[in-house]
Design an enzyme around this catalytic site. Structure first.
Site, PDB file in Angstrom:
ATOM      1  N   ASP A 226      39.093  34.697  37.496  1.00  0.00           N
ATOM      2  CA  ASP A 226      39.159  33.135  37.661  1.00  0.00           C
ATOM      3  C   ASP A 226      39.424  32.888  36.361  1.00  0.00           C
ATOM      4  O   ASP A 226      39.545  32.954  35.318  1.00  0.00           O
ATOM      5  CB  ASP A 226      37.446  33.049  37.738  1.00  0.00           C
ATOM      6  CG  ASP A 226      38.109  31.448  38.471  1.00  0.00           C
ATOM      7  OD1 ASP A 226      39.025  31.392  39.677  1.00  0.00           O
ATOM      8  OD2 ASP A 226      37.483  30.639  37.951  1.00  0.00           O
TER       9      ASP A 226
ATOM     10  N   HIS B 281      46.413  33.870  47.315  1.00  0.00           N
ATOM     11  CA  HIS B 281      46.191  32.336  46.939  1.00  0.00           C
ATOM     12  C   HIS B 281      46.650  31.976  45.801  1.00  0.00           C
ATOM     13  O   HIS B 281      46.282  30.997  46.152  1.00  0.00           O
ATOM     14  CB  HIS B 281      44.013  32.904  46.800  1.00  0.00           C
ATOM     15  CG  HIS B 281      43.633  31.929  46.108  1.00  0.00           C
ATOM     16  ND1 HIS B 281      43.536  30.254  46.558  1.00  0.00           N
ATOM     17  CD2 HIS B 281      43.045  31.735  44.438  1.00  0.00           C
ATOM     18  CE1 HIS B 281      42.687  29.552  45.417  1.00  0.00           C
ATOM     19  NE2 HIS B 281      43.091  30.140  44.109  1.00  0.00           N
TER      20      HIS B 281
END
Length: 312
Positions: A155, A228
């Site tokens: 992330d 995404h």
């Protein structure tokens, strides 16, 4: 001419922490003068509690941010100036999905290496907050394996490094009364992990836009059209400080991501959210969004002004 000074800001940097707690509070609005006085005391005591815990447990790396929503600002500081971009998030909608707006007045973002330290800070804070607020939501997050998101991917690869973060995170000369503050947007996502885990790794890679194991970005032609990292990318000049924190009650099969976005400009974050729904970001296909609220994180000197009753 004033200059941004990160040392005067609250803890708005990308240091997710091993343990995290998010607390969203609503003002009871029983008596405005009492709430104003109580917030002044809390603004003072909260900083003393941070200093005390850092002395007591220096290895815990305690980090805290305290925020106020638009509605809270109007109630607590009705005669004071307001950050230029502070508003009530109205939600955003796209062709298939939408992101809701949910209420909130005060917000606590607390992280540390030791969960006991977080417990102690929240418990002490509530001694001053409990009489004039009610808890809307409380979520305990954690650092997942290798710092990955709960869906298994590294992330924050594209987020600015800490040493480069100030221009993206902190209000500058464009709003000098609120310099070194930050706009925080919070969102609570619940994921259908069975649906996600039922996809092949190759399908997941295309959905995220990166390779799961190596974290290497895929060529654009290999990504899904609503990948995404395409849907959430608004350009190198429009970055925000993202902190996606996993949380879960695994026995109940409730697992999600708490999204935090600190930004110099709220408009930057709002543009990203709109683009995500316009492109039907793949993450939305297996997720339910439960909250969406905007807060302003005052600088530490501004917290001192609040403590001194200078903003009423």
């Amino acid at each position: 001419m004033t200059t941004v000074d990160p040392s005067q800001a609250q803890d708005v940097w990308k240091d997710v922490g091993k343990n995290v707690e998010f607390v969203s509070l609503a003002l009871t609005r029983a008596d405005q003068a009492t709430a104003q006085a109580a917030v002044q005391e809390f603004a003072d005591r909260s900083q003393a509690i941070i200093r005390s815990m850092r002395i007591r447990e220096p290895e815990a790396d305690l980090r805290v941010s305290i925020g106020f929503s638009n509605s809270a600002w109007d109630y607590l500081f009705p005669n004071a100036a307001k950050p230029k971009e502070l508003e009530t998030f109205a939600g955003v909608s796209g062709p298939e999905y939408s992101m809701p707006s949910t209420p909130g007045d005060l917000f606590l973002h607390i992280r540390a290496n030791d969960q006991a330290v977080i417990y102690e800070v929240v418990a002490q804070y509530q001694q001053f907050l409990g009489e004039f607020t009610t808890v809307l939501d409380e979520v305990k997050g954690f650092r997942y394996l290798e710092g990955r998101a709960i869906i298994g991917y590294i992330d924050g690869t594209e987020a600015p490094q800490v040493e480069d973060a100030a221009p993206y995170a902190l209000v500058g000369d464009e709003d000098p009364e609120f310099i070194n503050g930050s706009y925080l947007f919070t969102q609570k996502w619940i994921h259908d992990m069975d649906k996600w885990n039922g996809l092949s790794v190759e399908h997941q890679d295309r959905a995220v836009g990166r390779q799961k194991f190596s974290d290497l970005e895929l060529p654009d032609e290999e990504k899904a059209e609503n990948a995404h990292n395409l849907a959430s990318n608004t350009g190198d000049d429009n970055k925000i400080i993202r902190m996606n924190v996993p949380f879960s009650n695994p026995a109940e099969k409730i697992t999600g991501t708490y999204f935090m976005g600190y930004a110099r400009h709220w408009e930057t974050t709002k543009e990203m959210l709109q683009q995500m729904v316009d492109m039907s970001d793949f993450l939305l296909t297996f997720s339910e969004l439960k909250t969406g609220t905007l807060y302003f994180i005052p600088s530490r000197p501004l917290l001192d002004e609040i403590a001194g009753g200078e903003l009423n």
